[in-house]
Design an enzyme around this catalytic site. Structure first.
Site, PDB file in Angstrom:
ATOM      1  N   THR A 112     -14.003 -21.336 -15.762  1.00  0.00           N
ATOM      2  CA  THR A 112     -14.808 -22.520 -16.046  1.00  0.00           C
ATOM      3  C   THR A 112     -13.886 -23.736 -16.175  1.00  0.00           C
ATOM      4  OG1 THR A 112     -14.667 -22.215 -18.445  1.00  0.00           O
ATOM      5  CG2 THR A 112     -16.488 -21.115 -17.290  1.00  0.00           C
ATOM      6  N   TYR A 149     -15.640 -15.391 -33.469  1.00  0.00           N
ATOM      7  CA  TYR A 149     -16.250 -15.270 -32.143  1.00  0.00           C
ATOM      8  C   TYR A 149     -16.422 -13.804 -31.745  1.00  0.00           C
ATOM      9  CZ  TYR A 149     -16.963 -15.886 -27.120  1.00  0.00           C
ATOM     10  OH  TYR A 149     -17.473 -15.837 -25.848  1.00  0.00           O
TER      11      TYR A 149
END
Length: 251
Positions: free
Chosen positions: A183, A148
């Site tokens: 989130t 990532y």
């Protein structure tokens, strides 16, 4: 703004959807693109006629080659491309096999390259802008992010390359690096120890919101940023300035 068009990838949820709503509120026409054929119609439900949804996978070259003509056929032009689509697949280096590596790279990096390249002819016509969404993980190392973090660091360099090569055509390219964002997914997987550690490491002492990231993206899409290109903006509450790594993430 009624004739300006933005295309946002990964727009069915999260930062992408928040950006779509922000740009719509500012008078843009918005194309929302996502590969999730179930979630995208739900996101579109209350956005109004200025928004249109497109189901495509940015990691698939054939899909990308079909997506841009589809969007242009609907709207007639393109003024901003927001490359937001990405996957967050974390794991230790020793457990990251090549399949996991490629799964991350094909969306997070290949997708940005493919979409940007396909959009260049339309952006040349409008002297438009590219906004690529990387991550704080592309600016600073952390555990479990070998694929990532590397993909997002590459997006940062790709953005600079785009700015250097496309500026002569009036196309601007900038990169936003979100820090920890509150989130639903993050709150579901972050333990209280991790939340506390992030708060301690972030000068503003809190997570950011999707809307706060969307506001930065919208600014870079706008004429207010007409002399801004090749820039990497960390929207992270100061996290990038405070050092490397969180002990709580290593447990």
């Amino acid at each position: 703004m009624a004739d300006k068009v933005a295309l946002i990838t990964g727009a069915a949820r999260g930062i992408g959807l928040a950006t779509a709503k922000t740009l719509l509120a500012e008078g843009w026409l918005v194309a929302l693109l996502d590969r999730d054929a179930d979630e995208l119609p739900k996101a579109m439900a209350d956005l109004g006629q200025a928004a249109s949804g497109f189901v495509y996978d940015v990691s698939d070259p054939d899909a990308v080659n079909a997506a841009l003509p589809d969007v242009l056929n609907r709207f007639g032009r393109l003024d901003a491309l927001v490359n937001n689509a990405g996957v967050a697949d974390f794991g230790p280096i020793a457990e990251t096999d090549f399949a996991r590596w490629r799964r991350v790279m094909e969306t997070n990096l290949d997708g940005v390259f493919l979409m940007s390249q396909a959009a260049i002819p339309a952006l040349k016509e409008t002297k438009g802008t590219l906004v690529n969404i990387a991550s704080i993980s592309g600016l600073r190392a952390s555990t479990l992010r070998v694929a990532y973090g590397t993909s997002k660091a590459a997006v940062i360099q790709l953005t600079k390359q785009q700015a250097a090569e496309l500026g002569e055509f009036g196309i601007r390219a900038n990169c936003v690096c979100p820090g920890p964002v509150r989130t639903k997914l993050a709150m579901a997987v972050h333990t209280q120890d991790i939340i506390d550690a992030y708060h301690d490491a972030i000068p503003l002492n809190r997570y950011g919101s999707e809307q706060e990231i969307a506001e930065v993206i919208a600014f870079l899409c706008s004429d207010k940023a007409s002399y801004v290109t090749g820039q990497v903006i960390a929207s992270d509450g100061g996290f990038e300035s405070t050092g490397v790594g969180l002990p709580a993430l290593r447990n």
